[in-house]
Design an enzyme around this catalytic site. Structure first.
Site, PDB file in Angstrom:
ATOM      1  N   ASP A   7     -10.240 -17.322  52.991  1.00  0.00           N
ATOM      2  CA  ASP A   7     -10.304 -18.695  52.498  1.00  0.00           C
ATOM      3  C   ASP A   7     -11.415 -19.390  53.287  1.00  0.00           C
ATOM      4  O   ASP A   7     -12.183 -18.731  54.011  1.00  0.00           O
ATOM      5  CB  ASP A   7      -8.934 -19.396  52.586  1.00  0.00           C
ATOM      6  CG  ASP A   7      -8.545 -19.766  54.016  1.00  0.00           C
ATOM      7  OD1 ASP A   7      -9.249 -19.356  54.971  1.00  0.00           O
ATOM      8  OD2 ASP A   7      -7.533 -20.475  54.178  1.00  0.00           O
ATOM      9  N   CYS A  64      -8.219 -15.927  57.301  1.00  0.00           N
ATOM     10  CA  CYS A  64      -8.023 -17.349  57.023  1.00  0.00           C
ATOM     11  C   CYS A  64      -8.176 -18.076  58.357  1.00  0.00           C
ATOM     12  O   CYS A  64      -8.787 -17.529  59.275  1.00  0.00           O
ATOM     13  CB  CYS A  64      -6.673 -17.616  56.338  1.00  0.00           C
ATOM     14  SG  CYS A  64      -5.212 -17.179  57.281  1.00  0.00           S
ATOM     15  N   THR A  66      -5.942 -18.835  60.694  1.00  0.00           N
ATOM     16  CA  THR A  66      -5.192 -18.152  61.752  1.00  0.00           C
ATOM     17  C   THR A  66      -5.024 -16.653  61.520  1.00  0.00           C
ATOM     18  O   THR A  66      -4.663 -15.925  62.448  1.00  0.00           O
ATOM     19  CB  THR A  66      -3.771 -18.743  61.842  1.00  0.00           C
ATOM     20  OG1 THR A  66      -3.150 -18.584  60.563  1.00  0.00           O
ATOM     21  CG2 THR A  66      -3.795 -20.215  62.240  1.00  0.00           C
ATOM     22  N   HIS A  97      -0.095   3.299  65.443  1.00  0.00           N
ATOM     23  CA  HIS A  97       1.382   3.309  65.395  1.00  0.00           C
ATOM     24  C   HIS A  97       1.959   2.765  64.094  1.00  0.00           C
ATOM     25  O   HIS A  97       3.001   3.247  63.653  1.00  0.00           O
ATOM     26  CB  HIS A  97       1.949   2.490  66.564  1.00  0.00           C
ATOM     27  CG  HIS A  97       1.850   3.205  67.878  1.00  0.00           C
ATOM     28  ND1 HIS A  97       2.560   2.839  68.995  1.00  0.00           N
ATOM     29  CD2 HIS A  97       1.110   4.281  68.253  1.00  0.00           C
ATOM     30  CE1 HIS A  97       2.272   3.653  70.002  1.00  0.00           C
ATOM     31  NE2 HIS A  97       1.384   4.527  69.576  1.00  0.00           N
ATOM     32  N   HIS A 132       5.757   8.188  64.733  1.00  0.00           N
ATOM     33  CA  HIS A 132       5.428   6.902  64.111  1.00  0.00           C
ATOM     34  C   HIS A 132       5.527   6.966  62.591  1.00  0.00           C
ATOM     35  O   HIS A 132       5.769   5.961  61.933  1.00  0.00           O
ATOM     36  CB  HIS A 132       4.030   6.452  64.540  1.00  0.00           C
ATOM     37  CG  HIS A 132       3.913   6.345  66.027  1.00  0.00           C
ATOM     38  ND1 HIS A 132       4.601   5.403  66.756  1.00  0.00           N
ATOM     39  CD2 HIS A 132       3.245   7.095  66.926  1.00  0.00           C
ATOM     40  CE1 HIS A 132       4.347   5.564  68.030  1.00  0.00           C
ATOM     41  NE2 HIS A 132       3.523   6.595  68.175  1.00  0.00           N
TER      42      HIS A 132
END
Ligand code: RB5
Length: 148
Positions: A7, A64, A66, A97, A132
């Site tokens: 964004d 974005c 964050t 992992h 994993h």
């Protein structure tokens, strides 16, 4: 093929990653946005995530402000394991992992140089498999139960 999306809050770091991919001759598909005008991140995150879920793209990098909003969106798509990453250790470990298939980063959290470094690590680190694999399969089982 690498899926890219952002964004307005993630536009600059997405462009930095796009330039890195160009320089490395790594094929990508840029799902936008293409400038800093305010837009709604779910629109773009969903497009990139669907291209990974549909196997048009192998991995995605979405940004974005964050990294959080795009990750929440992408993780709604079946088959997506999207991880918000802010440092080199997590960029490596989420591939090794978690077998993450989408890297999420925040343009208001990290600078362009860091975004490129994290993208480079993410794209070049394989999944460890082994114990994993079982844990990642458990995530998929939860997803399948939830959607049935
Ligand atoms: C846009 O202002 C901002 O909310 C968005 O980029 C993102 O950080 C949301 O998680």
């Amino acid at each position: 093929m690498i899926a890219l999306a952002c964004d307005h809050g993630g536009y600059e770091i997405k462009e930095a990653v796009r330039n890195y991919l160009e320089n490395q001759h790594i094929p990508y598909k840029d799902f936008g946005t293409y400038d800093t005008q305010s837009v709604d991140y779910p629109v773009y995150a969903e497009k990139a995530a669907r291209s990974v879920a549909d196997k048009e793209c192998e991995l995605g990098i979405i940004c974005c402000g964050t990294g959080i909003g795009v990750s929440m969106t992408a993780n709604k798509i079946k088959g997506i394991r999207a991880a918000v990453v802010t440092n080199e250790f997590c960029a490596e470990m989420t591939r090794r992992h978690n077998n993450a298939n989408i890297l999420c980063m925040g343009g208001r959290v990290i600078d362009e140089q860091t975004a490129v470094k994290l993208a480079d690590i993410f794209l070049h680190t394989p999944f460890d498999g082994g114990r994993h694999e079982n844990r990642v399969n458990m995530i998929t089982e939860i997803e399948n139960r939830e959607n049935s």
